[in-house]
Design a protein around this motif. Structure first.
Motif, PDB file in Angstrom:
ATOM      1  N   SER A  50       5.512   5.621   8.035  1.00 11.16           N
ATOM      2  CA  SER A  50       5.163   5.753   6.541  1.00 11.16           C
ATOM      3  C   SER A  50       6.253   6.137   5.694  1.00 11.16           C
ATOM      4  CB  SER A  50       4.084   6.937   6.462  1.00 11.16           C
ATOM      5  OG  SER A  50       3.055   6.789   7.381  1.00 11.16           O
ATOM      6  N   GLY A  54       6.882   3.417   2.954  1.00 12.41           N
ATOM      7  CA  GLY A  54       6.810   4.243   1.654  1.00 12.41           C
ATOM      8  C   GLY A  54       8.157   4.508   0.818  1.00 12.41           C
ATOM      9  N   VAL A  92       0.956   4.712   1.995  1.00 11.29           N
ATOM     10  CA  VAL A  92       1.275   3.766   3.268  1.00 11.29           C
ATOM     11  C   VAL A  92       0.936   4.611   4.474  1.00 11.29           C
ATOM     12  CG1 VAL A  92       3.003   2.880   4.593  1.00 11.29           C
ATOM     13  CG2 VAL A  92       3.225   2.727   2.122  1.00 11.29           C
ATOM     14  N   ALA A  95      -2.898   3.879   4.857  1.00 15.25           N
ATOM     15  CA  ALA A  95      -3.175   2.368   5.569  1.00 15.25           C
ATOM     16  C   ALA A  95      -2.526   2.541   7.160  1.00 15.25           C
ATOM     17  CB  ALA A  95      -2.314   1.610   4.671  1.00 15.25           C
ATOM     18  N   VAL A 116      -2.556  -0.031   0.075  1.00 14.62           N
ATOM     19  CA  VAL A 116      -1.047  -0.172  -0.278  1.00 14.62           C
ATOM     20  C   VAL A 116      -0.921  -0.934  -1.408  1.00 14.62           C
ATOM     21  CG1 VAL A 116       0.863  -1.345   0.507  1.00 14.62           C
ATOM     22  CG2 VAL A 116      -0.594  -0.238   2.289  1.00 14.62           C
ATOM     23  N   ASN A 154      -0.058  -7.670  -0.612  1.00 13.71           N
ATOM     24  CA  ASN A 154      -0.100  -6.889   0.435  1.00 13.71           C
ATOM     25  C   ASN A 154      -1.214  -6.999   1.668  1.00 13.71           C
ATOM     26  OD1 ASN A 154       2.113  -4.460   0.008  1.00 13.71           O
ATOM     27  ND2 ASN A 154       1.225  -5.021  -2.107  1.00 13.71           N
TER      28      ASN A 154
END
Length: 402
Positions: A50, A54, A92, A95, A116, A154
């Motif tokens: 992440s 991210g 992120v 997800a 995302v 995405n």
């Protein structure tokens, strides 16, 4: 208000694309093979991924914005810029939790990609609100186009990277993910206008945009490299010394071809094939003493170890240095290698059909003879067919009585 003309620094634009690619590869690689790990390992890997994904999304956006060239001086509010980075990491993370702690289906891939996609835009527009000395203006059509393109790109990126967790899919998914983040930023910018804001006094940045961009790029690459070196084994790991010694004590089977047999699942690494323990008396004595107490096979689930009766297992399949156990209703993860499973369960109901498979003949529902090999059919969870190699064909047919 006068609309300002703008352009971009080509070098910083290219650097932003490299940042997105590097972050995508790091994050997607960190999460490879997590289904075979315990809960704590998965949580740590998801957290690192992440930060990588991210943080990479935010870094790409920030470097691209530093490459924005306007006819006036502008800079960024530090608190708002930090908030946009935290938003990117958070969405992120959500997800990845969905992808790795829920059953992975087409629906979960769409949901994760949508989260995302919306998160990338939320980060973008929050970061844009931190502009000082100028203001960004948006149009409804520009925002709508950015939303649709971000979600679609995405979803496609996650579908590629998580559709089948092979090295090839991760590399292709990385390229698509990096392009998706890069494209969404400039699609959103294309629907944006900039105007100057009148202030009582102008305060310029203490450091140039170019130097700041270099700092962000270098820090992103150092962070991703650290994660890659500490958390990823992208290539096949070597076999432990104990396993190599065990294999050295087992004589090779007559007629066995040196050419490896392909596994049905793409990207699966299989264990080197070994003969049953009867090939060596010392091994036979050792495994016999072990298997007296092994009427159950251990498996891992939810961070705990459970046991399943040997007679309830239909197939044992090699998955790298571990195995999966197939029963009539479940697919279970076992920390034994295929070689260890064969040694521990000999003598027992299992016979080897292939370097990657041990089967319980009582669960076989059909047999199909091919040119120089065969296939055993099953009706168990997540598995319908098991290959029978040429060198094992006669033994399997004798056991099945055909």
């Amino acid at each position: 208000m006068q609309i300002l003309d703008y352009s971009h620094n080509p070098m910083l634009v290219f650097a932003s694309l490299l940042v997105a690619m590097m972050a995508g590869f790091t994050g997607l690689s960190l999460t490879k093979g997590l289904s075979e790990r315990n809960v704590m390992h998965r949580k740590i890997s998801v957290a690192l991924a992440s930060v990588a994904l991210g943080g990479g999304i935010w870094s790409m956006h920030f470097v691209a914005m530093l490459g924005l060239q306007l006819p006036i001086l502008f800079y960024f509010d530090a608190a708002i810029t930090l908030a946009s980075a935290l938003v990117a990491i958070l969405v992120v993370g959500v997800a990845l939790l969905i992808l790795h702690f829920r059953k992975r289906t087409r629906t979960t891939l769409v949901v994760a990609g949508t989260i995302v996609g919306l998160g990338v835009l939320a980060m973008h527009y929050i970061g844009m609100s931190g502009l000082q000395l100028c203001q960004a203006l948006y149009t409804p059509s520009g925002i709508a186009l950015a939303i649709v393109s971000s979600c679609a790109l995405n979803i496609a990126a996650f579908s590629i990277a998580y559709g089948k967790r092979t090295n090839r899919n991760i590399i292709v998914g990385t390229l698509f993910f990096g392009f998706a983040v890069f494209a969404v930023h400039f699609i959103a910018i294309s629907g944006t206008d900039f105007v100057a804001i009148d202030v009582l006094s102008e305060v310029g940045p203490l450091i140039s945009k170019e130097v700041m961009a270099i700092g962000v790029v270098l820090s992103s690459f150092v962070l991703c490299a650290a994660f890659l070196l500490t958390g990823i084994t992208f290539s096949a790991s070597p076999q432990p010394a104990a396993a190599l010694q065990a294999n050295a004590n087992i004589a090779p089977e007559a007629g066995l071809e040196a050419k490896p047999e392909s596994d049905e699942e793409a990207g699966t690494t299989v264990e080197p094939e070994a003969l049953p323990a009867a090939a060596d008396e010392s091994v036979t004595e050792q495994t016999t003493s072990v298997t007296v107490t092994n009427k159950q096979i251990p498996y891992e689930q939810g961070g705990r170890t459970f046991f399943v009766d040997v007679d309830a297992v239909a197939v044992i399949r090699a998955e790298g240095h571990y195995t999966h156990l197939y029963t009539e209703t479940d697919k279970l993860f076992c920390v034994w290698s295929i070689t260890e499973a064969e040694k521990r369960l000999t003598p027992g109901p299992f016979i080897r059909t292939h370097r990657s498979f041990l089967i319980n003949p009582s669960f076989v529902t059909g047999f199909e003879r091919l040119k120089d090999n065969g296939v055993c059919h099953f009706k168990v969870a997540s598995l319908e067919k098991v290959p029978v190699s040429r060198s094992r064909l006669r033994a399997v047919r004798d056991v099945l009585g055909i």
